[in-house]
Write a protein that holds these residues in place. Sequence first.
Motif, PDB file in Angstrom:
ATOM      1  N   MET A  56      14.448  38.870  52.747  1.00 25.38           N
ATOM      2  CA  MET A  56      13.571  37.052  52.686  1.00 25.38           C
ATOM      3  C   MET A  56      12.858  38.095  52.077  1.00 25.38           C
ATOM      4  N   LYS A  57      11.910  38.769  51.241  1.00 28.68           N
ATOM      5  CA  LYS A  57      11.696  39.559  50.409  1.00 28.68           C
ATOM      6  C   LYS A  57      12.384  39.510  48.453  1.00 28.68           C
ATOM      7  N   LEU A  58      13.157  39.521  49.083  1.00 24.78           N
ATOM      8  CA  LEU A  58      13.612  39.263  47.543  1.00 24.78           C
ATOM      9  C   LEU A  58      14.736  38.010  47.542  1.00 24.78           C
ATOM     10  N   ASN A  59      13.944  37.284  48.063  1.00 26.94           N
ATOM     11  CA  ASN A  59      15.465  35.576  47.676  1.00 26.94           C
ATOM     12  C   ASN A  59      16.257  35.777  48.426  1.00 26.94           C
ATOM     13  N   LYS A  60      17.015  36.544  49.295  1.00 27.30           N
ATOM     14  CA  LYS A  60      17.878  36.389  50.397  1.00 27.30           C
ATOM     15  C   LYS A  60      19.354  36.547  48.491  1.00 27.30           C
ATOM     16  N   PRO A  61      19.339  37.671  48.912  1.00 27.16           N
ATOM     17  CA  PRO A  61      19.845  38.311  48.115  1.00 27.16           C
ATOM     18  C   PRO A  61      20.915  38.482  48.031  1.00 27.16           C
ATOM     19  N   THR A  62      22.475  37.734  47.084  1.00 27.03           N
ATOM     20  CA  THR A  62      23.798  37.790  47.284  1.00 27.03           C
ATOM     21  C   THR A  62      24.742  38.905  46.703  1.00 27.03           C
ATOM     22  N   ASP A  63      23.651  40.135  46.740  1.00 23.07           N
ATOM     23  CA  ASP A  63      24.354  41.743  45.315  1.00 23.07           C
ATOM     24  C   ASP A  63      23.929  42.166  46.833  1.00 23.07           C
ATOM     25  N   LYS A  64      23.616  42.433  48.012  1.00 22.12           N
ATOM     26  CA  LYS A  64      22.624  43.204  48.510  1.00 22.12           C
ATOM     27  C   LYS A  64      23.722  43.365  49.831  1.00 22.12           C
ATOM     28  N   LYS A  65      24.029  45.095  50.057  1.00 25.57           N
ATOM     29  CA  LYS A  65      24.134  44.746  51.625  1.00 25.57           C
ATOM     30  C   LYS A  65      23.416  45.620  52.691  1.00 25.57           C
ATOM     31  N   PHE A  66      23.779  45.179  53.975  1.00 29.67           N
ATOM     32  CA  PHE A  66      23.025  45.803  54.760  1.00 29.67           C
ATOM     33  C   PHE A  66      23.637  46.617  56.033  1.00 29.67           C
ATOM     34  N   ILE A  67      23.563  47.688  55.986  1.00 32.72           N
ATOM     35  CA  ILE A  67      24.429  48.467  56.831  1.00 32.72           C
ATOM     36  C   ILE A  67      23.267  48.542  58.632  1.00 32.72           C
ATOM     37  N   ILE A  68      23.837  47.925  59.635  1.00 27.82           N
ATOM     38  CA  ILE A  68      22.652  48.439  60.688  1.00 27.82           C
ATOM     39  C   ILE A  68      23.028  49.017  61.284  1.00 27.82           C
ATOM     40  N   TYR A  69      23.082  50.123  61.772  1.00 24.74           N
ATOM     41  CA  TYR A  69      23.030  50.840  63.421  1.00 24.74           C
ATOM     42  C   TYR A  69      22.129  50.847  64.542  1.00 24.74           C
TER      43      TYR A  69
END
Length: 197
Positions: A56-69
């Motif tokens: 949300m902070k980065l205005n819903k970027p489409t060029d970032k990846k989030f890896i959640i463990y």
Amino acid sequence: MTTKIKKIHPFVLNYVGNKYKESIDTFENENIDFNKYNKFIEPFGGTFGFSRYIYMKLNKPTDKKFIIYDNDEELITFYNNFKKMNMEEYKKLHDDYNKIIDNHTKEEWSKQGKKIIKGIIDTISDKNLNCMFMRNMDNLGCFTRKINKKLNIDWFDMLKYCEFIHMDVTKEFNYLMKSYNSLNTLIYLDPPYLNSC
């Protein structure tokens, strides 16, 4: 370009500890350039509040990846099942959940929560609905209605940029750090878990 985050966006699960709110409180007044990272790692996922905050902070970027463990396999399965849903399926699940909650008053949930749950839980055949229902129950058998009442499209849209992995990071911490040793990667270790690694 970044956005000033002032409010907590509803999430599909209620969780003890709220990293989304903590991230707002911690980072909103700090001059940190999160845009310089293209990958965000959240080793102790839970409701992946930090990653949702960044999204949300980065205005819903489409060029970032989030890896959640997370070491909770059921939770990771729940999120991966969500990734397979389309918007209509998500809306239906959300509506089915609210129908269960709205079938009883807030006072009834407060006073008879455990009894109501016992009568409902065996009737829910959908595994995702069952997980959503049970995880939104607090220790007294009550529910936090306000978090789930509003359908939130933002976090659902974010899922396409997320990877959810079942792992006990406390046992694989060195592997994790070596795997993501890059200047373009940010690994977020929230303080309660840092000493366990």
